[in-house]
Design an enzyme around this catalytic site. Structure first.
Site, mmCIF file in Angstrom:
data_model
loop_
_atom_site.group_PDB
_atom_site.id
_atom_site.type_symbol
_atom_site.label_atom_id
_atom_site.label_comp_id
_atom_site.label_asym_id
_atom_site.label_seq_id
_atom_site.Cartn_x
_atom_site.Cartn_y
_atom_site.Cartn_z
ATOM 1 N N CYS A 2 9.451 -2.068 9.044
ATOM 2 C CA CYS A 2 10.459 -2.481 9.931
ATOM 3 C C CYS A 2 9.803 -2.485 11.230
ATOM 4 O O CYS A 2 8.651 -1.532 11.337
ATOM 5 C CB CYS A 2 11.607 -1.297 9.833
ATOM 6 S SG CYS A 2 12.340 -1.101 8.485
ATOM 7 N N ARG A 27 6.114 -6.817 9.298
ATOM 8 C CA ARG A 27 6.663 -5.714 9.071
ATOM 9 C C ARG A 27 7.958 -5.248 8.235
ATOM 10 O O ARG A 27 8.011 -4.261 7.533
ATOM 11 C CB ARG A 27 6.688 -4.571 10.271
ATOM 12 C CG ARG A 27 5.534 -4.669 11.416
ATOM 13 C CD ARG A 27 5.845 -3.575 12.487
ATOM 14 N NE ARG A 27 6.111 -2.415 12.014
ATOM 15 C CZ ARG A 27 4.928 -1.545 12.042
ATOM 16 N NH1 ARG A 27 3.752 -1.768 12.294
ATOM 17 N NH2 ARG A 27 5.270 -0.258 11.743
ATOM 18 N N TRP A 75 12.647 -3.691 6.628
ATOM 19 C CA TRP A 75 12.336 -3.690 5.058
ATOM 20 C C TRP A 75 13.322 -2.584 4.546
ATOM 21 O O TRP A 75 13.121 -1.526 4.902
ATOM 22 C CB TRP A 75 10.903 -3.572 5.134
ATOM 23 C CG TRP A 75 10.459 -3.490 3.613
ATOM 24 C CD1 TRP A 75 9.890 -4.611 2.930
ATOM 25 C CD2 TRP A 75 10.133 -2.249 2.856
ATOM 26 N NE1 TRP A 75 9.423 -4.240 1.730
ATOM 27 C CE2 TRP A 75 9.724 -2.711 1.641
ATOM 28 C CE3 TRP A 75 10.482 -0.839 3.032
ATOM 29 C CZ2 TRP A 75 9.462 -2.150 0.458
ATOM 30 C CZ3 TRP A 75 10.260 -0.185 1.882
ATOM 31 C CH2 TRP A 75 9.645 -0.672 0.556
ATOM 32 N N ASN A 101 12.809 2.834 12.571
ATOM 33 C CA ASN A 101 11.690 2.596 11.433
ATOM 34 C C ASN A 101 11.407 4.037 10.784
ATOM 35 O O ASN A 101 10.886 4.797 11.595
ATOM 36 C CB ASN A 101 10.585 1.783 12.240
ATOM 37 C CG ASN A 101 9.455 1.729 11.345
ATOM 38 O OD1 ASN A 101 9.492 1.861 10.155
ATOM 39 N ND2 ASN A 101 7.924 1.768 11.873
ATOM 40 N N GLY A 102 11.756 4.192 9.679
ATOM 41 C CA GLY A 102 11.220 5.456 9.033
ATOM 42 C C GLY A 102 12.100 5.745 7.885
ATOM 43 O O GLY A 102 12.819 4.863 7.608
ATOM 44 N N GLU A 487 -8.622 -7.799 -7.222
ATOM 45 C CA GLU A 487 -8.419 -8.595 -5.770
ATOM 46 C C GLU A 487 -7.718 -10.000 -6.032
ATOM 47 O O GLU A 487 -6.411 -10.281 -5.185
ATOM 48 C CB GLU A 487 -9.433 -8.468 -4.870
ATOM 49 C CG GLU A 487 -8.895 -9.013 -3.425
ATOM 50 C CD GLU A 487 -7.904 -8.453 -2.777
ATOM 51 O OE1 GLU A 487 -7.646 -7.338 -3.065
ATOM 52 O OE2 GLU A 487 -7.449 -8.896 -1.950
ATOM 53 N N LYS A 491 -3.812 -11.020 -5.355
ATOM 54 C CA LYS A 491 -3.453 -11.903 -4.198
ATOM 55 C C LYS A 491 -2.403 -12.739 -4.971
ATOM 56 O O LYS A 491 -1.535 -13.192 -4.595
ATOM 57 C CB LYS A 491 -4.583 -12.718 -3.802
ATOM 58 C CG LYS A 491 -5.655 -12.077 -2.741
ATOM 59 C CD LYS A 491 -4.947 -12.085 -1.298
ATOM 60 C CE LYS A 491 -4.384 -10.822 -1.118
ATOM 61 N NZ LYS A 491 -5.098 -9.625 -0.850
ATOM 62 N N GLU A 494 1.145 -11.348 -5.686
ATOM 63 C CA GLU A 494 1.820 -10.880 -4.144
ATOM 64 C C GLU A 494 2.270 -12.265 -3.753
ATOM 65 O O GLU A 494 3.424 -12.123 -3.285
ATOM 66 C CB GLU A 494 0.530 -10.524 -3.554
ATOM 67 C CG GLU A 494 1.011 -10.022 -2.151
ATOM 68 C CD GLU A 494 -0.202 -9.193 -1.438
ATOM 69 O OE1 GLU A 494 -1.214 -9.766 -1.611
ATOM 70 O OE2 GLU A 494 0.129 -8.375 -0.441
ATOM 71 N N HIS A 510 -10.205 -5.057 -25.980
ATOM 72 C CA HIS A 510 -9.546 -3.755 -26.218
ATOM 73 C C HIS A 510 -7.980 -3.858 -25.937
ATOM 74 O O HIS A 510 -7.421 -2.673 -25.912
ATOM 75 C CB HIS A 510 -10.091 -2.440 -25.212
ATOM 76 C CG HIS A 510 -11.411 -2.268 -25.852
ATOM 77 N ND1 HIS A 510 -12.231 -1.880 -26.942
ATOM 78 C CD2 HIS A 510 -12.799 -2.694 -24.990
ATOM 79 C CE1 HIS A 510 -13.478 -1.832 -26.886
ATOM 80 N NE2 HIS A 510 -13.714 -2.035 -25.706
ATOM 81 N N LYS A 610 3.972 -5.752 5.801
ATOM 82 C CA LYS A 610 2.485 -5.538 5.804
ATOM 83 C C LYS A 610 2.162 -4.018 5.946
ATOM 84 O O LYS A 610 1.131 -3.961 5.407
ATOM 85 C CB LYS A 610 2.317 -6.205 7.028
ATOM 86 C CG LYS A 610 0.794 -6.247 7.593
ATOM 87 C CD LYS A 610 0.106 -7.339 6.804
ATOM 88 C CE LYS A 610 -1.560 -7.398 7.222
ATOM 89 N NZ LYS A 610 -2.198 -7.908 6.129
#
Ligand code: M6R
Length: 615
Positions: A2, A27, A75, A101-102, A487, A491, A494, A510, A610
């Site tokens: 947020c 955010r 968010w 925000n929180g 990574e 990417k 995501e 395996h 983010k």
């Protein structure tokens, strides 16, 4: 998660609030809203599910007249991303508006009590209780003093918050406060501003003030900012931060998306980071608060991070162990916080966090400091909580990273970790000054190598076509490039929503090998290194099962060229440990092209934000 903004001053509030929300949209972006108080004391607003662009359209017809206001981009944590759950939230009278925000952990208890006391709720969020608590205080003990009403309300909250509050009865006043969630304020000739971070403020000032937990700031239309702490004492000297990013750094500047821009900015970011770091006594790193003797005594390093920053930690572990010969544990912050931890008297903790606000990482850092460890932060955002709370902080100076998928911060953080490893190696007398210089010079080649990769982006564009119609992919690599595989897979999943597994190439047999079938896409990172032949054998195993293999290989590797359906060529690197920094660009570009081919917004992937400021 947020983003919140607030403004009070001489100008119309809505234009900057909306612009600020667009800057903060990374955010959170599932709903957004603004409320504005007119000078005559009318509080009105608009809020809706969806992106800030949608809110901007709605705001055009809402005629938001007023010079004081607040805004929010969400968010969702509590309550679906709907119009009614979008912020701001209002008290029963509709005269007090709050953005938050929180997470309010005790909201159910508070809500039950408030409902018994006759308050009517209009949303499913935890945040709405704050508006009603302020209402109670405003009508009761605070007797019309907004800052006191906010302080009173906060006394009843448990959890984390950054708040901006306006009230129709005090049209020239904006009250903001925080506990655990970031918030900065700024005074200008046009009025006073508040925001979750410095980015939206870069267009109006170069000087901001950082609020501490429980500070309550009252912002006035003349630009005044008065701050009190939780005991009501005046805070005279809040922490100041100078923003050295110009506002255009957070703008697209001709690129189609921020991810493309940030991928392209990597060579310059690394150059900035390396500049002036080599002195006559080795790596200059004044940010470390440990003396050379204390550094020499470090007998264990904990690296703690999340997501992409955790992948940096994995590379850092390899490099520190190889160069400085110090045992390193690399931990996911969210796991570390709930596990046993064994520290020595000389354990050093390194946290890696682009935003400096990741809740799990901050909790871990506090835990390590509580155990007496020196905490060193590698971070990007100026004045972030990580930077302020750590004993020392190295800024990677990558500039604002807006796209949710981390790109330039990933490679810059890796290079910062290499510098730290060299510093430790020298302190532990594992390397001579000359060797340190040689490694530093190797690092100085990275920007040039990256520029070569950027010129080859057509290779990624072509290879992306091999993912058309696929639902899953496997990424393989060995040694440091098993991390490149992790990574690369992160990417891809995501931003393209394609399922992607990553494994050390030798582990494939395996279990994951069962995934392979004709046409299954595999990305194999197979540079010219000491495990090259082993990885080539793993590629053969994939091909034998009909997989389509994209190799990430060193220029001139005919063997790999013959085997793979596509090759993403990496120029020869002076040290195989550096390959992940250079190869990362191909993996970022590949993910971006796959996502774009699917028509997705690469900057704002679904469900993500983010800065992950909740646990
Ligand atoms: O700001 P941080 O580096 O602490 O963020 C950690 C992760 O949330 C972040 O790296 C995330 O995994 C990225 N979106 C990956 O691209």
């Amino acid at each position: 998660m947020c983003g919140i903004v607030g403004y009070v001053g001489s100008k119309q509030a809505a234009p900057w609030l909306l612009e600020g929300l667009q800057t903060l949209e990374y955010r959170g972006y599932d709903s957004a809203g603004v409320s504005v108080v007119s000078p005559s004391g009318n509080l009105h607003g608009v809020k809706c599910a969806g992106r800030v662009a949608h809110l901007v359209e709605r705001a055009k017809v809402a005629n938001l007249n007023g010079t004081c206001g607040i805004g929010h981009t969400r968010w969702a944590t509590h309550g679906a991303p709907t119009d009614r759950n979008a912020h701001p939230h209002y008290d029963c009278s509709g005269r007090i508006a709050v953005v938050h925000n929180g997470i309010i952990e005790n909201y159910q208890v508070l809500k039950r009590q408030l409902m018994l006391d006759g308050h009517a709720f209009a949303s499913d969020t935890d945040s709405e209780v704050i508006a009603h608590l302020i209402e109670e205080a405003w009508n009761g003990p605070a007797k019309g003093d907004l800052a006191s009403a906010v302080r009173n309300a906060c006394d009843r909250l448990e959890g984390s918050w950054a708040l901006a509050v306006v009230c129709a009865d005090v049209p020239g006043e904006l009250v903001v406060t925080r506990c655990g969630s970031p918030l900065v304020v700024a005074s200008t000739d046009d009025g006073a501003y508040a925001a979750s971070d410095v980015m939206p403020l870069a267009s109006v000032t170069s000087h901001v003030l950082q609020l501490e937990d429980f500070d309550i700031a009252t912002l006035g239309s003349d630009g005044s900012i008065s701050i009190i702490d939780r005991d009501g004492r005046t805070v005279d000297h809040p922490t100041a931060i100078d923003i050295d990013w110009d506002a255009s750094a957070a703008k697209l500047g001709g690129y189609s998306d921020f991810m493309a821009k940030e991928i392209s900015e990597q060579p310059e970011a690394i150059e900035r980071l390396l500049a002036g770091r080599l002195g006559e006594h080795g790596i200059e790193m004044d940010e470390l608060t440990l003396t050379r003797a204390e550094l020499a005594a470090v007998d264990r390093v904990f690296i703690i991070a999340c997501g992409t920053s955790y992948h940096v930690g994995l590379i850092a572990k390899t490099v520190i162990e190889k160069w400085a010969r110090i045992p390193v544990s690399c931990e996911y912050a969210s796991e570390f916080n709930y596990s046993d931890v064994l520290v020595t008297n000389h354990t050093m903790c390194v946290i890696i966090t682009q935003s400096g606000e990741t809740a799990d990482t901050l909790t871990a850092a506090r835990r390590m400091r509580g155990m007496g460890c020196n905490v060193f932060a590698i971070t990007n955002v100026l004045g972030s909580t990580a930077a302020r709370e750590a004993d020392g902080a190295l800024y990677i100076q990558a500039g604002p990273e807006v796209a949710v998928a981390s790109t330039k911060a990933y490679t810059a953080q890796m290079v910062a970790a290499f510098l730290l490893a060299l510093r430790l190696a020298l302190a532990h007398e594992r390397m001579s000054i000359e060797e340190v210089q040689r490694h530093y010079e190797d690092l100085c080649q990275v920007p040039g190598l990256m520029r070569q990769v950027l010129k080859r982006r057509w290779q990624d564009k072509q290879a992306a076509r091999l993912f058309n119609g696929k639902t899953s992919a496997l990424f393989l690599g060995r040694n440091v490039n098993s991390t490149s595989a992790y990574e690369g897979a992160l990417k891809l999943k995501e931003i393209s929503y394609l399922h992607a597994e990553a494994y050390p190439a030798g582990e494939m047999k395996h279990g994951p090998i069962a995934l392979l079938e004709p046409g299954f896409p595999v990305v194999a990172i197979v540079p010219a290194d000491h495990v090259h032949d082993k990885t080539v054998s793993n590629i053969q195993e994939c091909l034998a099962r009909g997989a389509v293999v994209v190799g990430v290989a060193t220029d001139g590797d005919e063997r790999v060229a013959k085997m793979c359906q596509a090759v993403l060529w990496v120029p020869p690197c002076p040290d195989e440990l550096i390959v992940p920094v250079v190869a990362a660009l191909h993996l970022q570009l590949l993910a971006r092209y796959v996502a774009r081919d699917r028509g997705y917004d690469v900057d704002k992937p679904r469900n993500l934000a983010k800065s992950v400021t909740v646990e």
